[in-house]
Design a protein around this motif. Sequence first.
Motif, PDB file in Angstrom:
ATOM      1  N   LEU A   1       0.818  -1.222   0.000  1.00 42.64           N
ATOM      2  CA  LEU A   1       0.000   0.000   0.000  1.00 42.64           C
ATOM      3  C   LEU A   1       0.849   1.269   0.000  1.00 42.64           C
ATOM      4  CD1 LEU A   1      -3.098  -0.429   2.345  1.00 42.64           C
ATOM      5  CD2 LEU A   1      -3.005  -0.408  -0.131  1.00 42.64           C
ATOM      6  N   LEU A   2       2.076   1.186   0.462  1.00 42.10           N
ATOM      7  CA  LEU A   2       2.913   2.383   0.588  1.00 42.10           C
ATOM      8  C   LEU A   2       3.271   3.028  -0.747  1.00 42.10           C
ATOM      9  CD1 LEU A   2       5.365   1.642   3.523  1.00 42.10           C
ATOM     10  CD2 LEU A   2       3.482   3.282   3.442  1.00 42.10           C
ATOM     11  N   LYS A   3       3.113   2.302  -1.843  1.00 46.54           N
ATOM     12  CA  LYS A   3       3.439   2.857  -3.160  1.00 46.54           C
ATOM     13  C   LYS A   3       2.669   4.142  -3.435  1.00 46.54           C
ATOM     14  CE  LYS A   3       2.245  -0.957  -4.976  1.00 46.54           C
ATOM     15  NZ  LYS A   3       1.863  -2.124  -5.733  1.00 46.54           N
ATOM     16  N   ASP A   4       1.433   4.205  -2.954  1.00 47.53           N
ATOM     17  CA  ASP A   4       0.562   5.347  -3.215  1.00 47.53           C
ATOM     18  C   ASP A   4       0.301   6.180  -1.963  1.00 47.53           C
ATOM     19  OD1 ASP A   4       0.244   4.406  -5.876  1.00 47.53           O
ATOM     20  OD2 ASP A   4      -1.295   3.011  -5.190  1.00 47.53           O
ATOM     21  N   ARG A   5       1.186   6.108  -0.989  1.00 48.05           N
ATOM     22  CA  ARG A   5       0.972   6.789   0.288  1.00 48.05           C
ATOM     23  C   ARG A   5       2.032   7.855   0.533  1.00 48.05           C
ATOM     24  NH1 ARG A   5      -3.727   4.373   2.895  1.00 48.05           N
ATOM     25  NH2 ARG A   5      -4.386   3.026   1.209  1.00 48.05           N
ATOM     26  N   PHE A   6       1.673   8.814   1.358  1.00 44.19           N
ATOM     27  CA  PHE A   6       2.574   9.894   1.754  1.00 44.19           C
ATOM     28  C   PHE A   6       2.744   9.867   3.272  1.00 44.19           C
ATOM     29  CE2 PHE A   6       0.074  11.277  -1.884  1.00 44.19           C
ATOM     30  CZ  PHE A   6       1.042  11.723  -2.770  1.00 44.19           C
ATOM     31  N   GLU A   7       3.871  10.316   3.718  1.00 40.95           N
ATOM     32  CA  GLU A   7       4.139  10.546   5.138  1.00 40.95           C
ATOM     33  C   GLU A   7       3.795   9.355   6.034  1.00 40.95           C
ATOM     34  OE1 GLU A   7       5.828  13.220   6.143  1.00 40.95           O
ATOM     35  OE2 GLU A   7       5.858  13.854   4.045  1.00 40.95           O
ATOM     36  N   PRO A   8       4.276   8.145   5.721  1.00 38.66           N
ATOM     37  CA  PRO A   8       4.044   7.024   6.647  1.00 38.66           C
ATOM     38  C   PRO A   8       4.765   7.320   7.961  1.00 38.66           C
ATOM     39  CG  PRO A   8       5.596   6.391   4.924  1.00 38.66           C
ATOM     40  CD  PRO A   8       5.083   7.754   4.572  1.00 38.66           C
TER      41      PRO A   8
ATOM     42  N   LEU B   1       6.075   6.824  18.791  1.00 38.16           N
ATOM     43  CA  LEU B   1       6.854   6.040  19.743  1.00 38.16           C
ATOM     44  C   LEU B   1       6.607   6.518  21.165  1.00 38.16           C
ATOM     45  CD1 LEU B   1       9.184   6.838  17.222  1.00 38.16           C
ATOM     46  CD2 LEU B   1       9.898   4.698  18.215  1.00 38.16           C
ATOM     47  N   ASP B   2       6.573   5.573  22.075  1.00 42.08           N
ATOM     48  CA  ASP B   2       6.585   5.878  23.503  1.00 42.08           C
ATOM     49  C   ASP B   2       8.038   6.174  23.840  1.00 42.08           C
ATOM     50  OD1 ASP B   2       6.974   5.643  26.298  1.00 42.08           O
ATOM     51  OD2 ASP B   2       5.271   4.278  26.480  1.00 42.08           O
ATOM     52  N   ARG B   3       8.325   7.400  24.245  1.00 41.58           N
ATOM     53  CA  ARG B   3       9.712   7.802  24.520  1.00 41.58           C
ATOM     54  C   ARG B   3      10.354   6.950  25.603  1.00 41.58           C
ATOM     55  NH1 ARG B   3       9.823  14.402  24.437  1.00 41.58           N
ATOM     56  NH2 ARG B   3       8.673  14.597  22.502  1.00 41.58           N
ATOM     57  N   ALA B   4       9.626   6.699  26.688  1.00 36.80           N
ATOM     58  CA  ALA B   4      10.200   5.959  27.821  1.00 36.80           C
ATOM     59  C   ALA B   4      10.511   4.514  27.445  1.00 36.80           C
ATOM     60  CB  ALA B   4       9.245   6.010  29.009  1.00 36.80           C
ATOM     61  N   ALA B   5       9.603   3.873  26.727  1.00 35.85           N
ATOM     62  CA  ALA B   5       9.788   2.466  26.371  1.00 35.85           C
ATOM     63  C   ALA B   5      10.557   2.303  25.062  1.00 35.85           C
ATOM     64  CB  ALA B   5       8.425   1.783  26.257  1.00 35.85           C
ATOM     65  N   ASP B   6      10.705   3.392  24.305  1.00 37.55           N
ATOM     66  CA  ASP B   6      11.353   3.380  22.989  1.00 37.55           C
ATOM     67  C   ASP B   6      10.755   2.290  22.100  1.00 37.55           C
ATOM     68  OD1 ASP B   6      13.092   4.345  21.031  1.00 37.55           O
ATOM     69  OD2 ASP B   6      14.603   2.842  21.515  1.00 37.55           O
ATOM     70  N   GLU B   7       9.411   2.296  22.017  1.00 39.60           N
ATOM     71  CA  GLU B   7       8.736   1.320  21.177  1.00 39.60           C
ATOM     72  C   GLU B   7       7.660   1.988  20.336  1.00 39.60           C
ATOM     73  OE1 GLU B   7       7.087  -1.691  23.704  1.00 39.60           O
ATOM     74  OE2 GLU B   7       5.565  -0.368  24.520  1.00 39.60           O
ATOM     75  N   VAL B   8       7.425   1.411  19.163  1.00 36.18           N
ATOM     76  CA  VAL B   8       6.390   1.906  18.263  1.00 36.18           C
ATOM     77  C   VAL B   8       5.028   1.567  18.858  1.00 36.18           C
ATOM     78  CG1 VAL B   8       5.366   1.647  15.973  1.00 36.18           C
ATOM     79  CG2 VAL B   8       7.854   1.692  16.233  1.00 36.18           C
ATOM     80  N   VAL B   9       4.144   2.575  18.917  1.00 35.62           N
ATOM     81  CA  VAL B   9       2.827   2.372  19.531  1.00 35.62           C
ATOM     82  C   VAL B   9       1.665   2.735  18.607  1.00 35.62           C
ATOM     83  CG1 VAL B   9       3.779   2.682  21.843  1.00 35.62           C
ATOM     84  CG2 VAL B   9       2.769   4.638  20.659  1.00 35.62           C
ATOM     85  N   ALA B  10       1.949   3.372  17.452  1.00 35.83           N
ATOM     86  CA  ALA B  10       0.871   3.739  16.534  1.00 35.83           C
ATOM     87  C   ALA B  10       1.451   4.010  15.149  1.00 35.83           C
ATOM     88  CB  ALA B  10       0.126   4.967  17.040  1.00 35.83           C
ATOM     89  N   TYR B  11       0.573   3.956  14.145  1.00 37.28           N
ATOM     90  CA  TYR B  11       0.995   4.152  12.761  1.00 37.28           C
ATOM     91  C   TYR B  11      -0.154   4.727  11.946  1.00 37.28           C
ATOM     92  CZ  TYR B  11       1.927   2.938   7.881  1.00 37.28           C
ATOM     93  OH  TYR B  11       2.086   2.990   6.522  1.00 37.28           O
ATOM     94  N   ALA B  12       0.181   5.566  10.965  1.00 43.72           N
ATOM     95  CA  ALA B  12      -0.789   6.072   9.986  1.00 43.72           C
ATOM     96  C   ALA B  12      -0.034   6.619   8.783  1.00 43.72           C
ATOM     97  CB  ALA B  12      -1.678   7.154  10.584  1.00 43.72           C
ATOM     98  N   ASN B  13      -0.782   6.908   7.733  1.00 41.81           N
ATOM     99  CA  ASN B  13      -0.208   7.546   6.557  1.00 41.81           C
ATOM    100  C   ASN B  13      -1.265   8.419   5.897  1.00 41.81           C
ATOM    101  OD1 ASN B  13      -1.773   5.822   4.727  1.00 41.81           O
ATOM    102  ND2 ASN B  13      -0.330   4.211   5.294  1.00 41.81           N
ATOM    103  N   ILE B  14      -0.881   9.053   4.804  1.00 45.51           N
ATOM    104  CA  ILE B  14      -1.771   9.926   4.049  1.00 45.51           C
ATOM    105  C   ILE B  14      -1.810   9.423   2.616  1.00 45.51           C
ATOM    106  CG2 ILE B  14      -2.103  12.284   3.177  1.00 45.51           C
ATOM    107  CD1 ILE B  14      -0.658  13.262   5.744  1.00 45.51           C
ATOM    108  N   TYR B  15      -2.963   9.489   1.999  1.00 44.76           N
ATOM    109  CA  TYR B  15      -3.095   9.073   0.599  1.00 44.76           C
ATOM    110  C   TYR B  15      -4.090   9.988  -0.110  1.00 44.76           C
ATOM    111  CZ  TYR B  15      -7.504   6.693   1.781  1.00 44.76           C
ATOM    112  OH  TYR B  15      -8.767   6.413   2.195  1.00 44.76           O
ATOM    113  N   GLY B  16      -4.207   9.783  -1.423  1.00 43.11           N
ATOM    114  CA  GLY B  16      -5.207  10.505  -2.200  1.00 43.11           C
ATOM    115  C   GLY B  16      -5.021  12.004  -2.223  1.00 43.11           C
TER     116      GLY B  16
END
Length: 160
Positions: free
Chosen positions: A44-51, A55-70
């Motif tokens: 899906l990233l082929k047609d997406r912007f700004e993926p 991150l949770d700073r304290a745990a240094d882990e990814v906690v959410a994701y989104a992108n922009i399209y269209g």
Amino acid sequence: MYTHRNLEHMDLEVICTFPQAADELVYISPKFQYPLTPDQILALLKDRFEPTVILDRAADEVVAYANIYGYDAEARTCWLGNVVVSPQYRGRGASQFLLDVMLNKAKSVLGAETIRLACHNTNSRGLAFYVKYGFKPYDIHITEQAERKLIAIHMSKQLV
């Protein structure tokens, strides 16, 4: 508590653990098949912007994701897509931080004046969240998937 950065390949496996069931994965994208895999996200990233990952700073882990399209430069509109938050971080401010970051990117990076999204009618928690954030419903889109109807409520928000 939170920070953000662009998606990196090493983030994909973690993001794939966020959807807890096939029905939940449909909220992220009706194109995805459960269980979510890195290849599905990459396709899906082929047609997406700004993926973007949060991150949770304290745990240094990814906690959410989104992108922009269209993105439509003439109409100055874009769509928010593939929004997903780790189950452990739901209700803890990660979704608000993610939405703030994505709205800012749509406006400042792409120059969008309006951002749109599709939220399924069965995702009442998501619908309430987006309405609270000032998104207004303006249309519905009905599709069939695996012999069932999916109803996506299209919502928009002015960024100016």
